[in-house]
Design a protein around this motif. Structure first.
Motif, PDB file in Angstrom:
ATOM      1  N   GLY A  67       0.606  22.467  -2.880  1.00 59.94           N
ATOM      2  CA  GLY A  67       1.099  21.246  -2.258  1.00 59.94           C
ATOM      3  C   GLY A  67      -0.036  20.578  -1.510  1.00 59.94           C
ATOM      4  N   ALA A  68      -0.519  19.435  -2.022  1.00 58.27           N
ATOM      5  CA  ALA A  68      -1.707  18.783  -1.475  1.00 58.27           C
ATOM      6  C   ALA A  68      -1.364  17.421  -0.892  1.00 58.27           C
ATOM      7  N   SER A  69      -1.456  17.308   0.432  1.00 56.43           N
ATOM      8  CA  SER A  69      -1.153  16.041   1.099  1.00 56.43           C
ATOM      9  C   SER A  69      -2.412  15.237   1.383  1.00 56.43           C
ATOM     10  N   GLY A 105      -1.165   2.323   4.444  1.00 57.17           N
ATOM     11  CA  GLY A 105      -2.178   2.559   5.458  1.00 57.17           C
ATOM     12  C   GLY A 105      -2.361   4.018   5.820  1.00 57.17           C
ATOM     13  N   TYR A 106      -1.502   4.902   5.282  1.00 56.83           N
ATOM     14  CA  TYR A 106      -1.642   6.339   5.554  1.00 56.83           C
ATOM     15  C   TYR A 106      -1.767   7.110   4.259  1.00 56.83           C
ATOM     16  N   ARG A 107      -0.749   7.018   3.428  1.00 58.37           N
ATOM     17  CA  ARG A 107      -0.747   7.809   2.205  1.00 58.37           C
ATOM     18  C   ARG A 107      -1.835   7.355   1.233  1.00 58.37           C
ATOM     19  N   ASP A 108      -2.150   6.058   1.215  1.00 60.83           N
ATOM     20  CA  ASP A 108      -3.192   5.566   0.305  1.00 60.83           C
ATOM     21  C   ASP A 108      -4.506   6.308   0.532  1.00 60.83           C
ATOM     22  N   ASP A 109      -4.895   6.428   1.812  1.00 58.85           N
ATOM     23  CA  ASP A 109      -6.158   7.087   2.142  1.00 58.85           C
ATOM     24  C   ASP A 109      -6.116   8.583   1.831  1.00 58.85           C
ATOM     25  N   CYS A 235       0.341  11.215  10.426  1.00 58.51           N
ATOM     26  CA  CYS A 235       1.285  10.284   9.820  1.00 58.51           C
ATOM     27  C   CYS A 235       1.714   9.246  10.849  1.00 58.51           C
ATOM     28  N   ILE A 236       1.678   7.957  10.497  1.00 53.56           N
ATOM     29  CA  ILE A 236       1.982   6.891  11.451  1.00 53.56           C
ATOM     30  C   ILE A 236       3.448   6.876  11.848  1.00 53.56           C
TER      31      ILE A 236
END
Length: 319
Positions: A67-69, A105-109, A235-236
């Motif tokens: 599981g890679a976040s 703005g969070y998951r994209d990066d 996480c925002i």
């Protein structure tokens, strides 16, 4: 020269307590040993290997989803597990599994980090998304539900998304980067909620063995402070999560007693449920085939699709 400066000079001159040759670069939170970076990396990896072997987490030939976040825990887990797999010849078929929650703005990066890991570690990558699985992004859910309860949706959806992605890729096991701090927090949360069923299993290093895809936690005894190899982003939407209060309490305890985190985990491991206690029974979801008669993900999704976003968290009732 003040006392603080004297202490810093003494610390700077100390040698690693393991190799006795290099200067100590850090003090391990778990053992309070002063060691050099080289010894820290070696001990860190060896401890993970010991946990894997002692708990029989894997069998040769198994296909294992990581599981890679893109955060620090999963990034370090991917690196260490890939390295140990080669070093000790586990014989595992490893691949990265990521979930795109749809958080601008969070998951994209963080997904870019995972894509770099794919190249750096030579591991295949599969990405599944909330939009693809549920028809909603997390941004859309927050717009509908607000900030207060959004973590309920994200936690439930993400857990199921990982299971679905692992099943899609025909994985035998799913490993996550949950560390000792996470597990200690979960023990406290379940105590505060009076959730006996979850309290009885939250310290297990492998869960879901009676289901299609068991989950393993190789970092069960690893302190968050020691997973320092890679940076990460918060996480925002998470500062309002209930878990955050337990996390702050754990940090305060750790300042007073460094071993408090492991003590809480051991307490959870020693927890025993009376034979007379009636436990909830798990079945298969009538809608999606997931665990339970009507799984939490379907209840939450039903509320969103019917314009009753708080239905699944007890704030509204079906008409």
């Amino acid at each position: 020269m003040d006392a603080g400066e004297v202490k810093r000079k003494r610390s700077a001159g100390r040698l690693c307590c393991l190799c006795k040759g290099n200067k100590a670069a850090l003090k391990r939170p778990k053992t309070l040993e002063q060691i050099c970076k080289e010894c820290f990396y070696a001990v860190f990896e060896e401890e993970i290997h010991t946990v894997i072997v002692d708990n029989n987490l894997f069998k040769a030939g198994e296909r294992v989803a990581i599981g890679a976040s893109g955060g620090k825990d999963s990034t370090v887990l991917a690196y260490v597990l890939s390295k140990l797999n080669g070093q000790y010849n586990y014989g595992l078929d490893l691949f990265l599994l990521s979930v795109d929650e749809g958080i601008t703005g969070y998951r994209d990066d963080s997904l870019e980090t995972v894509k770099r890991n794919e190249v750096q570690y030579g591991l295949p990558l599969k990405i599944v998304s909330y939009k693809e699985l549920y028809g909603w992004t997390m941004d859309e859910i927050v717009k509908s539900i607000g900030l207060k309860n959004n973590c309920t949706f994200c936690g439930v959806f993400r857990r199921q998304a990982l299971d679905r992605g692992a099943a899609l890729m025909r994985a035998d096991k799913l490993v996550t980067g949950h560390n000792a701090d996470d597990i200690a927090e979960t023990v406290l949360l379940n105590l505060l909620r009076g959730d006996i069923a979850r309290l009885g299993r939250c310290t297990q290093i492998t869960t879901g063995e009676d289901g299609p895809i068991p989950r393993c936690k190789p970092f069960k005894y690893t302190y968050e402070k020691e997973i320092v190899i890679y940076p990460y982003d918060l996480c925002i939407y998470s500062p309002n999560a209930y878990r955050g209060f337990a996390r702050e309490f754990i940090k305060d305890l750790e300042k007073i007693r460094p071993r408090a985190i492991l003590d809480i985990i051991r307490s959870g491991e020693n927890f025993r449920i009376s034979n007379s206690t009636k436990m909830p029974e798990q079945g298969m979801c009538e809608r999606c085939g997931y665990i339970s008669k009507m799984c939490k993900a379907c209840v939450l999704l039903d509320g969103l699709n019917r314009g009753l976003p708080k239905l699944g968290i007890g704030r509204a009732r079906a008409p």
